[in-house]
Each structure stands twice: as structure tokens, then as C-alpha cells.
Design an enzyme around this catalytic site. Structure first.
Site, PDB file in Angstrom:
ATOM      1  N   LYS A 113       0.678  -1.289  -0.128  1.00 19.94           N
ATOM      2  CA  LYS A 113       0.053   0.107   0.202  1.00 19.94           C
ATOM      3  C   LYS A 113       0.736   1.322  -0.030  1.00 19.94           C
ATOM      4  O   LYS A 113       0.269   2.162  -0.577  1.00 19.94           O
ATOM      5  CB  LYS A 113      -0.961   0.113   1.155  1.00 19.94           C
ATOM      6  CG  LYS A 113      -2.054  -0.960   1.027  1.00 19.94           C
ATOM      7  CD  LYS A 113      -3.425  -0.885   1.831  1.00 19.94           C
ATOM      8  CE  LYS A 113      -4.420  -1.727   1.467  1.00 19.94           C
ATOM      9  NZ  LYS A 113      -5.345  -1.562   2.700  1.00 19.94           N
ATOM     10  N   LYS A 196      -7.105 -12.885  -7.385  1.00 21.46           N
ATOM     11  CA  LYS A 196      -8.334 -12.961  -6.626  1.00 21.46           C
ATOM     12  C   LYS A 196      -9.334 -12.139  -6.979  1.00 21.46           C
ATOM     13  O   LYS A 196      -8.955 -10.763  -7.570  1.00 21.46           O
ATOM     14  CB  LYS A 196      -7.890 -12.335  -5.005  1.00 21.46           C
ATOM     15  CG  LYS A 196      -7.707 -13.759  -4.247  1.00 21.46           C
ATOM     16  CD  LYS A 196      -7.373 -13.091  -2.889  1.00 21.46           C
ATOM     17  CE  LYS A 196      -8.412 -12.745  -1.936  1.00 21.46           C
ATOM     18  NZ  LYS A 196      -7.985 -12.473  -0.391  1.00 21.46           N
ATOM     19  N   LYS A 199     -12.001  -5.622  -4.880  1.00 20.16           N
ATOM     20  CA  LYS A 199     -12.760  -4.597  -5.095  1.00 20.16           C
ATOM     21  C   LYS A 199     -12.095  -3.480  -5.861  1.00 20.16           C
ATOM     22  O   LYS A 199     -12.504  -2.584  -6.483  1.00 20.16           O
ATOM     23  CB  LYS A 199     -13.046  -3.758  -3.612  1.00 20.16           C
ATOM     24  CG  LYS A 199     -13.300  -4.805  -2.714  1.00 20.16           C
ATOM     25  CD  LYS A 199     -13.686  -3.629  -1.333  1.00 20.16           C
ATOM     26  CE  LYS A 199     -13.450  -4.483  -0.105  1.00 20.16           C
ATOM     27  NZ  LYS A 199     -13.886  -3.999   0.960  1.00 20.16           N
TER      28      LYS A 199
END
Ligand code: TRP
Length: 333
Positions: A113, A196, A199
């Protein structure tokens, strides 16, 4: 007595991966009478990355609605918003004095991140796992259902619990165990069987959102990537056929049957037959959740009542734990 705690961030909408990988499992835990359940919306974690204020409020309500619509019953589980319980942040500070920088620096989620410009990442993003540890330890939770990607954070939580116990010579915090289960712990993207369902993926066609209408669900499944072989008659032959395996996994999880049963039913059939069946199962299962979510969001009284009662229950556990910790650490009252 087992005590389970888990949470999700209110960042954008929930999708089928969150539902089958986590939420459905949380609902299933409600069958266990020998266990206490706490489920929260971790809004304090959601502000560690740039965010929109109105979106934060809306998403917090939406996630709560999704929990309830999926079957989390406020009578059976404590349902609350993290920021309503100040003890999480208070315990976090105390734990922060025991968390080693070197260990935090090794957290892969922080590295991902923070990206290239680590110098500009905020302290909150760096301390994210310490807040997560506080979320868990403030309730002395014994079991934490999480995805694979959160295992490292749970390791750190266990480490902090042990550090506290050793440093102060007490047997105070239990070692929380990760629970990696669920009908489909890893639902993959509809467009790429190697990543995966997420979102944050750019294309909405890669995922099924809990707010998608039946038409959209049908369209996304029709366009889902597959291969040109028929479905085999045994699971072993699905190995390496990642997209096909993903669709079989989704079907099994939604229909509450095993993958073997799905294979038995569809052996030798082409995706031209399998996909319409999958569309039916998906709509049958998800449409009631979506409509219940919309109902709850139209008139927010039920959500607000549940969160209000949940916060009171959560604080009843958290406040004495914090008081004990303060006493153990030597603070005067
Ligand atoms: N970090 C978790 C995630 O991104 C969310 C989370 C925050 C959490 N606090 C938690 C999960 C406590 C389980 C228990 O998925």
C-alpha cells in the site's frame, strides 16, 4: 468459551469473494451456541488511505446492511462500528509501545500500500496492524476468521499478546487463532483465474457485487473467461484449468454442495450448459440478499438500532479489558 472477532473495511462495495470467503462463514458460525461472535466494520482502518468523507459514511452503512442481509443476526452476534468503541484506539497506543518497527516494516500489506514512496506513507498506514491487534485483543478474542492475506497481521497480533504477557508477567491475553475456512476461501476474478476477485480491480466485469442486479449477474457470468473443453468427470482433471475450477467452486459454494457433486452433475457438459445453471444459482442466492440490503438502506432505522445496541454490548467487554490493561501497566486511576 470461544470468542470470534472479525471485521471488514468500508471501502467500496462487497463482492462475491467477500461473501463466500468471509461473510457466509460468519453467518454459519451463528449455529454454534458455544461461541460468542463480534463482527465489526473497521472504519478507522479505512482512513489509512486517501478516502472520501461521504463515501466513508455511506460505505459503513452499506457494509452493515450487507452483514445483516447476508444473515448476521444482531440477536446472535454483536454487530458494531469500530470507531464507536474508543477502547480500540486507546489499546492501540498501549500496544504501539510494544510493537517493533522492524517487524512492522516487514508487513507485506504496508509495503504494497505504501508503494514506492515509503517516506510519504502516513504513520496510520504503518501502524495499521497494531490497530488490528487492538481490535482483536480488546475483546480477548480466541478465533479470528481472516483471509490468507491477513495471516501476517494475525501473527503480529499473537506476537504482541505474548510480548505483553511476558513483559508484565501475566497470563492476560489469549493467543488468537486464525480461522481460514469458508465455502470458498479464495474466489478468483471472472476474467483471470490467477488473481483474486477484488474490489480494486479496474474492470467491474471481474467481480460480482452484492448490489448487482440479476441482469448484470447474468451478463458477467456469460462473459466470464473459460476454456473450450467440457467439464471433466473428476476434480483432478480441473487442475490447471483455473477459470473452470473457479466457476465450479462458486457454484458449489452458492448451492451449498461439494465440488465433487457439481462435477458429477455436469460431467461432460460444455460451459454453454453450465453457465446458465450457474447464473440461476447465483441469482437465486444473491437476489434476496441484494433486495434485503436495499430495504435496510432505504429506511436505516434497523441498521442504526443494531449498531447502537452492538456498540453497547461491545463496550461492555472492551471497557473492563482496557481498565485491566491500564492497571497491569501501572497507570493510576
Ligand atoms: N485488516 C483486515 C482486512 O483488511 C480488516 C480487519 C481490521 C480485521 N481489523 C480486524 C479483520 C480484526 C479481522 C480482525 O481484511
Amino acid at each position: 468459551m470461544k470468542r470470534i472477532l472479525s471485521g471488514m473495511q468500508p471501502t467500496r462495495q462487497l463482492h462475491l469473494g467477500n461473501y463466500l470467503g468471509a461473510l457466509k462463514n460468519w453467518v454459519d458460525f451463528q449455529k454454534d451456541t458455544d461461541m460468542q461472535r463480534l463482527y465489526c466494520v473497521v472504519d478507522l482502518h479505512a482512513i489509512t488511505m486517501p478516502y472520501d468523507r461521504e463515501q466513508l459514511a455511506q460505505s459503513t452503512l452499506e457494509i452493515t446492511a450487507a452483514y445483516m442481509a447476508a444473515g448476521i443476526d444482531p440477536e446472535k452476534s454483536t454487530l458494531f462500528v469500530q470507531s464507536h468503541i474508543p477502547e480500540h484506539s486507546q489499546l492501540m497506543w498501549l500496544l504501539a509501545t510494544m510493537a517493533q518497527m522492524g517487524k512492522l516494516e516487514r508487513m507485506t500489506q504496508f509495503k504494497d500500500k505504501a508503494g514506492k514512496n515509503k517516506e510519504r506513507a502516513c504513520l496510520g498506514l504503518f501502524a495499521y496492524p497494531v490497530l488490528m491487534a487492538a481490535d482483536i485483543l480488546i475483546y480477548k478474542a480466541t478465533h479470528v476468521p481472516v483471509g490468507e492475506d491477513q495471516k501476517q497481521h494475525l501473527e503480529l497480533t499473537r506476537d504482541l499478546a505474548a510480548t505483553f504477557n511476558t513483559r508484565y508477567g501475566v497470563e492476560f491475553f489469549p493467543q488468537p487463532e486464525p480461522v481460514i475456512a469458508g465455502p470458498a476461501p479464495r474466489v478468483m476474478s471472472l476474467r483471470d483465474g490467477t488473481s483474486k476477485m477484488s474490489k480494486s480491480a479496474d474492470s467491474d466485469m471481474t467481480r460480482i457485487n452484492l448490489t448487482d442486479t440479476p441482469d448484470i449477474i447474468a451478463k458477467k457470468i456469460k462473459k466470464a473467461k473459460t476454456d473450450s473443453y467440457p467439464l471433466p468427470d473428476n476434480l483432478k482433471d480441473l487442475e490447471g484449468r483455473l477459470e473452470a475450477l473457479n466457476l465450479v467452486t462458486i457454484y458449489a459454494a452458492l448451492a451449498d454442495i461439494s465440488k465433487e457433486q457439481v462435477i458429477k452433475e455436469f460431467a461432460g457438459q460444455q460451459f454453454g450448459n453450465f453457465k446458465p445453471a450457474l447464473i440461476d444459482v447465483a441469482i437465486e442466492h444473491l437476489a434476496p440478499i441484494t433486495s434485503r440490503m436495499n430495504e435496510l438502506l432505504d429506511d436505516k432505522t434497523q441498521i442504526e438500532q443494531a449498531l447502537h445496541a452492538g456498540a453497547a454490548q461491545a463496550r461492555e467487554i472492551a471497557a473492563p479489558v482496557l481498565a485491566d490493561v491500564q492497571k497491569i501497566m501501572g497507570f493510576i486511576k
